[in-house]
Design a protein around this motif. Sequence first.
Motif, PDB file in Angstrom:
ATOM      1  N   UNK A 142       0.755  -1.096   0.006  1.00  0.00           N
ATOM      2  CA  UNK A 142      -0.100   0.088  -0.198  1.00  0.00           C
ATOM      3  C   UNK A 142       0.846   1.120  -0.030  1.00  0.00           C
ATOM      4  N   UNK A 143       1.972   1.392   0.705  1.00  0.00           N
ATOM      5  CA  UNK A 143       2.744   2.486   0.921  1.00  0.00           C
ATOM      6  C   UNK A 143       3.882   2.556  -0.176  1.00  0.00           C
ATOM      7  N   UNK A 144       4.342   1.431  -0.752  1.00  0.00           N
ATOM      8  CA  UNK A 144       5.578   1.477  -1.618  1.00  0.00           C
ATOM      9  C   UNK A 144       5.249   1.143  -2.954  1.00  0.00           C
ATOM     10  N   UNK A 145       4.048   0.405  -3.362  1.00  0.00           N
ATOM     11  CA  UNK A 145       3.859  -0.180  -4.681  1.00  0.00           C
ATOM     12  C   UNK A 145       5.010  -1.404  -5.025  1.00  0.00           C
ATOM     13  N   UNK A 146       5.360  -1.443  -6.160  1.00  0.00           N
ATOM     14  CA  UNK A 146       6.376  -2.332  -6.655  1.00  0.00           C
ATOM     15  C   UNK A 146       7.532  -1.903  -7.198  1.00  0.00           C
ATOM     16  N   UNK A 147       8.585  -2.686  -7.787  1.00  0.00           N
ATOM     17  CA  UNK A 147       9.902  -2.218  -8.336  1.00  0.00           C
ATOM     18  C   UNK A 147       9.553  -2.507 -10.063  1.00  0.00           C
ATOM     19  N   UNK A 148      10.384  -1.863 -10.559  1.00  0.00           N
ATOM     20  CA  UNK A 148      10.125  -2.081 -12.256  1.00  0.00           C
ATOM     21  C   UNK A 148      10.495  -3.516 -12.677  1.00  0.00           C
ATOM     22  N   UNK A 149      11.400  -4.290 -11.730  1.00  0.00           N
ATOM     23  CA  UNK A 149      11.703  -5.554 -12.030  1.00  0.00           C
ATOM     24  C   UNK A 149      10.674  -6.406 -11.705  1.00  0.00           C
ATOM     25  N   UNK A 150       9.974  -6.200 -10.613  1.00  0.00           N
ATOM     26  CA  UNK A 150       8.707  -6.995 -10.475  1.00  0.00           C
ATOM     27  C   UNK A 150       7.514  -6.705 -11.312  1.00  0.00           C
ATOM     28  N   UNK A 164       8.012  -5.927 -14.563  1.00  0.00           N
ATOM     29  CA  UNK A 164       8.216  -6.384 -15.845  1.00  0.00           C
ATOM     30  C   UNK A 164       8.146  -7.950 -15.903  1.00  0.00           C
ATOM     31  N   UNK A 165       8.527  -8.696 -14.623  1.00  0.00           N
ATOM     32  CA  UNK A 165       8.239 -10.046 -14.749  1.00  0.00           C
ATOM     33  C   UNK A 165       6.884 -10.457 -14.856  1.00  0.00           C
ATOM     34  N   UNK A 166       5.987  -9.608 -14.258  1.00  0.00           N
ATOM     35  CA  UNK A 166       4.590  -9.793 -14.040  1.00  0.00           C
ATOM     36  C   UNK A 166       4.046  -9.757 -15.441  1.00  0.00           C
ATOM     37  N   UNK A 167       4.510  -8.657 -16.199  1.00  0.00           N
ATOM     38  CA  UNK A 167       4.065  -8.545 -17.608  1.00  0.00           C
ATOM     39  C   UNK A 167       4.363  -9.857 -18.194  1.00  0.00           C
ATOM     40  N   UNK A 168       5.421 -10.160 -18.242  1.00  0.00           N
ATOM     41  CA  UNK A 168       5.857 -11.240 -19.185  1.00  0.00           C
ATOM     42  C   UNK A 168       5.005 -12.414 -18.842  1.00  0.00           C
ATOM     43  N   UNK A 215       0.220  -0.919 -18.324  1.00  0.00           N
ATOM     44  CA  UNK A 215       0.083  -0.554 -16.719  1.00  0.00           C
ATOM     45  C   UNK A 215       1.506  -0.064 -16.408  1.00  0.00           C
ATOM     46  N   UNK A 216       1.591   0.866 -15.695  1.00  0.00           N
ATOM     47  CA  UNK A 216       3.009   1.430 -15.194  1.00  0.00           C
ATOM     48  C   UNK A 216       2.995   1.318 -13.760  1.00  0.00           C
ATOM     49  N   UNK A 217       4.425   1.708 -13.252  1.00  0.00           N
ATOM     50  CA  UNK A 217       4.701   1.779 -11.876  1.00  0.00           C
ATOM     51  C   UNK A 217       3.854   2.834 -11.332  1.00  0.00           C
TER      52      UNK A 217
END
Length: 442
Positions: free
Chosen positions: A350-358, A360-364, A407-409
Motif C-alpha cells: 500500500x505504501x511503496x507499490x512495486x519495483x520495475x523488475x517485479x 516487468x516479470x509480471x507482464x512477461x 500498466x505503469x509503476x
Amino acid sequence: MTRFTLRIACLVTCLMGATMARAEIDIQKVESPGGLKAWLVEEPSIPFVSLELRFRGGASLDLPGKRGATNLMVGLLEEGAADMDARGFAEATEALAARFDYDASDDAVSISASFLTENRDEAVALLRASLVEPVFDAASLERVRAQVVSGIRSDLVDPDEIVGAAFDAMVFPNHPYGTPYEGTLESVASLTRADIVAAHQGVLARDRVYIAAAGDISAEELGALMDALLGDLPETGLPQPADIEVETAGGVTVVPFETPQSVAIFGHRGLERHHPDFFAAFVMNTIFGGGGFEARLMEEVREKRGLTYGVYSYLVPKDHAALYMGRVASANNRIAEAVEVIRDEWARMSEQGVTQEELDAAKTYLTGAYPLRFDGNGPIARILVGMQMDDLEPDYVTTRNAMVEAVTLEDIRRVASEVMRPDALHFVVVGQPDGLATSVSQ
C-alpha cells in the motif's frame, strides 16, 4: 452478424489428441431468429462442438427460506427428463457420445455440453429435455437431496469450508452471498418438489442466458440450435438481488476448531470488474499474491520463513459485491506469525507499490500465459461466455495483453495506495491458533 479475428501463436490441443501449431480464433456474434444471442468460434476441421450456457443469477436467486433450492434443482437436471428416468437419460447421453455438465454457483448456473457433429440434433434434443422438461421425480429428489446433505455434513467438519462460510457470513450479512449456496441441513431438508419447480422457472430464463459455441457448427446452424434448445424456457425469471457494499474492520476473528493446522481467509473491499483501475489492480495482485512462487506473499511467508506450503491473494469481482481476498494455512503455533507477515506485506504494498523488475516479470508472465488458455473447443467456449458475462467485446482477446503492457509503476503505486487498506484487513482463522485471539480494530 459481426466477426472479429484473433491469431495466436500457441499450441492448441483438440479432441482426440489432434494439435495445431497456430490457432486462428474468429469470433462471430450470432443472433438466432428468435432473438437469442451467442458468440461463436467456428472450427470445422474436427467434427465436434462445445457449447457453453450461463444463466446469470444462479443460487443468489434462492427465495427466502429456500436456500439450496437452485443447487438442488441443478443437481436434478440430469436425473430424468421428458419420458426418461435417470438411467434412461444417462444411457441416451452415453449412446450419443455426448457430455453434459451442470453446475450452480453464487452468480450463475452453468451448463457445458460437447457432442459430435453427426449426433448434434439428437444431443441438442436430449439437452433440451433436461433444461425444459426435467422430471423432478420423488425418487431422484430424495437421492440427490441425500447427496447434498452428505456434502453439507462433510463441510461442517472441513476447516477450509468452515473458514469460507464464516468469512462470507461476516462480510455479507442479510444477503444470499452470506450463506452457502448448497443450503443448510435444515433448509435442504424442507425443500419440496414445488420449491424445485419454482427455482427452475425463476433461474433458467431467456432474459439472463449467455451462450457461446466453438467447433464444427456454422452461424446459421447455431442460430437454429439456440431456438430449438432454449425457445421454450420462460422469457423472464426472478429479479437479481441487490448490490452490497463490503465494509470490514481490521482485526481477527477466531473460530475454534480442533485441528493441528489453522486455516485463514483475509480480505476487505475490492474493485468491480468495470472499475477503470481493475486492470492495474489485476497486475498488482499478480505481483503481490497471485503469481505463484514468484509472488511476494510466497516469498515472504513460505520461502523466507517456512510458515506455509502456500499463500495467495485474489480479486473477487462478484456480480453484486467486490472483494480483495487471500488464504493461508499454517501450524497452530505459527499462524500468528504468518498473519503478522501478511499484514506487514499488505501495508508495504500500500505504501511503496512495486519495483520495475517485479512489474516487468509480471507482464512477461501474464502476456505469455494468456494465449495458452485457448487450448481447445471447451476452454474457448468457456472464455467466450465469461467475456460476455463481464460485458466485454470480442476484441478483448487482442487488446488484453496491450492493457497489461500499458500498466505503469505509477499506476500500481496509485492503485495500491487506494485498494490495499491495511486498516480494513480482516482475518478469519479456523483452528486452535497459539497467540491469536479475536480482536477488531475500532
